[in-house]
Design a protein around this motif. Structure first.
Motif, mmCIF file in Angstrom:
data_model
loop_
_atom_site.group_PDB
_atom_site.id
_atom_site.type_symbol
_atom_site.label_atom_id
_atom_site.label_comp_id
_atom_site.label_asym_id
_atom_site.label_seq_id
_atom_site.Cartn_x
_atom_site.Cartn_y
_atom_site.Cartn_z
ATOM 1 N N GLY A 27 -7.333 66.048 2.561
ATOM 2 C CA GLY A 27 -6.718 64.728 2.428
ATOM 3 C C GLY A 27 -5.792 64.439 3.603
ATOM 4 O O GLY A 27 -6.086 64.794 4.748
ATOM 5 N N GLY A 28 -4.649 63.807 3.312
ATOM 6 C CA GLY A 28 -3.698 63.421 4.366
ATOM 7 C C GLY A 28 -3.300 64.600 5.251
ATOM 8 O O GLY A 28 -3.350 64.525 6.480
ATOM 9 N N VAL A 29 -2.919 65.702 4.645
ATOM 10 C CA VAL A 29 -2.494 66.881 5.408
ATOM 11 C C VAL A 29 -3.713 67.671 5.905
ATOM 12 O O VAL A 29 -3.786 68.057 7.082
ATOM 13 N N GLY A 30 -4.686 67.880 5.012
ATOM 14 C CA GLY A 30 -5.842 68.716 5.337
ATOM 15 C C GLY A 30 -6.654 68.187 6.507
ATOM 16 O O GLY A 30 -7.119 68.965 7.352
ATOM 17 N N SER A 31 -6.826 66.862 6.592
ATOM 18 C CA SER A 31 -7.643 66.331 7.689
ATOM 19 C C SER A 31 -6.917 66.506 9.030
ATOM 20 O O SER A 31 -7.550 66.826 10.041
ATOM 21 N N VAL A 32 -5.592 66.328 9.035
ATOM 22 C CA VAL A 32 -4.846 66.577 10.281
ATOM 23 C C VAL A 32 -4.891 68.074 10.613
ATOM 24 O O VAL A 32 -5.043 68.458 11.780
ATOM 25 N N PHE A 33 -4.760 68.903 9.568
ATOM 26 C CA PHE A 33 -4.844 70.346 9.815
ATOM 27 C C PHE A 33 -6.151 70.686 10.529
ATOM 28 O O PHE A 33 -6.172 71.490 11.466
ATOM 29 N N MET A 34 -7.255 70.089 10.100
ATOM 30 C CA MET A 34 -8.556 70.402 10.704
ATOM 31 C C MET A 34 -8.559 70.044 12.193
ATOM 32 O O MET A 34 -9.132 70.775 13.002
ATOM 33 N N MET B 150 -13.217 69.889 -0.778
ATOM 34 C CA MET B 150 -12.274 68.941 -1.364
ATOM 35 C C MET B 150 -12.504 68.983 -2.877
ATOM 36 O O MET B 150 -13.171 69.908 -3.361
ATOM 37 N N ILE B 151 -11.936 68.006 -3.591
ATOM 38 C CA ILE B 151 -11.965 68.122 -5.053
ATOM 39 C C ILE B 151 -13.373 68.247 -5.639
ATOM 40 O O ILE B 151 -13.604 69.046 -6.532
ATOM 41 N N VAL C 39 3.332 66.259 10.776
ATOM 42 C CA VAL C 39 4.335 67.324 10.814
ATOM 43 C C VAL C 39 4.119 68.348 9.697
ATOM 44 O O VAL C 39 4.450 69.527 9.865
ATOM 45 N N THR C 40 3.566 67.897 8.571
ATOM 46 C CA THR C 40 3.299 68.862 7.496
ATOM 47 C C THR C 40 2.179 69.814 7.934
ATOM 48 O O THR C 40 2.264 71.030 7.739
ATOM 49 N N ALA C 41 1.152 69.249 8.560
ATOM 50 C CA ALA C 41 0.047 70.096 9.041
ATOM 51 C C ALA C 41 0.535 71.071 10.110
ATOM 52 O O ALA C 41 0.048 72.196 10.205
ATOM 53 N N MET C 42 1.508 70.648 10.926
ATOM 54 C CA MET C 42 2.030 71.567 11.940
ATOM 55 C C MET C 42 2.635 72.816 11.305
ATOM 56 O O MET C 42 2.447 73.935 11.795
#
Ligand code: NHO
Length: 363
Positions: free
Chosen positions: A14-21, A43-44, A347-350
């Motif tokens: 989602g919001g964090v996971g896609s940036v993490f990728m 995902m879900i 920033v959360t993904a960082m």
């Protein structure tokens, strides 16, 4: 030396996971000492993986999963699949799933390391907290969760440094919620009148700063979870996020409102209550803010509205920033203060990616 080979599993895009990728893609290209092989992404309602661990291309993983993913297997099946992977495995949990959080001990026992921004595991029961860290010890695995407090800000790592170098934390105090920060900074600014409480919440929702139902921010649970995590790291055996006083900003009459929309429609009826807090603080030359604090000597943890001097770092915060003051023996009368953006995908993904790198050097 040949590069170290690791298997990565990502749950939640989602919001964090896609940036993490996208951060993982950058890291994989810029870390020649390691070969990152993605072997599971989900995902879900969809998961993509191959029984023989054939690697999934990181850049196209989310698209491929969305197009050709199947129903995710059960958690025990995922754990067995990862435990038998050819290399050391790091599982990245970018969900807010309680079920996944409760299964962390099962991952860790089997040697699978975990990085996550999910607060549920570390702010659930104290028993789960203990089970997580003893499972990691038994399994020779690692578990890092920097982004569970203050997103990418170095809060958890700093807390661990105090504890592991013999400093003594005496008090922790701060603004731990980006949403609450924004709400109070615009409701009771240092200069000017500020906006009406209900208008303010509507605007914050429009800007995407609140949860879909703003009551999930206003009940104080998000802040209570973060304090539970920090308090436990400091050595307090806090039983759960509802074992200390947490002031909810949801008027009792609106607790039963059927939807977030109905709640927002009626909220203006209660503006005078919040206005009274603001005016009373002003008369005393202070401003009202929503904070969390832990006093180690009295073992007191609390979350709620308090008044601050206009010069206090808590009062001078801007936008949706977080600020956390650590009072310790070593730092004496001048606390160590960490301030910055405490919410949002980037920033959360960082925080998650940084933890991944910290685990990597120890595997
Ligand atoms: P999303 O966008 O809802 O994405 C969740 C993903 O997980 C989706 O892909 C969904 O399909 C998947 N998923 C859910 N359950 C699943 C299951 N059982 N199996 C497989 N997949 C499943 O949520 P976010 O925003 O990306 O958040 C992800 C995690 O990061 C959550 O645990 C959240 O609490 C945590 N987190 C987010 C933020 C943030 O800013 N978005 C922050 C910290 C932690 O620092 C931030 C913060 O504290 C914000 C706070 N509201 C504040 O300060 O005001």
């Amino acid at each position: 030396a040949p590069p170290k080979h690791v298997n990565i599993a990502v749950i939640g895009t989602g919001g964090v996971g896609s940036v993490f990728m996208s951060q993982l893609s950058w890291i994989a290209k810029n870390t020649p000492s390691t070969y990152f092989s993605l072997c599971y992404i989900a995902m879900i309602d969809k998961a993509l993986y191959h029984q023989d661990y054939t690697e999934i291309d990181i850049d196209t993983a989310v698209d491929s999963m969305e197009k050709s993913g199947k129903r995710p297997p059960s958690l025990p099946t995922i754990i067995n699949y990862l435990a038998a992977a050819p290399h050391k495995v790091i599982m990245v949990d970018n969900t807010s799933s309680g079920a996944i959080a409760e299964s962390y001990p099962d991952f860790l026992k089997k040697g699978i390391s975990i990085v996550t921004p999910n607060k549920k595991a570390f702010s659930g029961s104290y028993q789960l907290w203990q089970d997580i860290f003893s499972a990691a010890e038994a399994g020779g695995s690692l578990v890092y969760h920097e982004s569970s407090v203050g997103a990418g800000m170095p809060i958890i790592s700093t807390m661990k440094d105090f504890v592991h170098t013999g400093d003594e934390v005496t008090k922790i105090e701060g603004i731990f919620s980006g949403t609450m920060s924004y709400l109070f900074n615009s409701f009771a600014p240092l200069n000017g009148e500020g906006s009406k409480w209900s208008d303010n919440i509507k605007k914050a929702k429009e800007l995407g700063f609140t949860e879909p139902d703003p009551r999930d921010d206003l009940n104080g649970l998000d802040v209570a979870r973060k304090l539970t995590i920090l308090g436990r790291l400091a050595g307090l055996p806090i039983e759960s996020p509802d074992s200390f006083p947490v002031q909810s900003l949801i008027p009792t009459e609106l607790e039963s409102a059927k939807s977030g929309d109905e709640f927002l429609q009626r909220l203006h009826e209660f503006d005078s209550q919040m206005e009274e807090h603001k005016t009373a603080a002003r008369k005393a030359g202070k401003v009202v803010r929503y904070i969390g604090s832990i006093d180690m000597a009295s073992k007191q943890v609390k979350v709620g509205m308090e008044w601050f001097d206009p010069t206090d770092p808590i009062a001078t915060l801007k936008g949706s920033d977080n600020v956390i003051s650590f009072h310790t023996k070593r730092y004496g009368s001048m606390p160590l203060i960490i301030r910055g953006q405490g919410a949002g995908g980037d920033v959360t993904a960082m925080g998650v990616s940084g933890d991944l790198l910290k685990i990597l050097v120890q595997l």
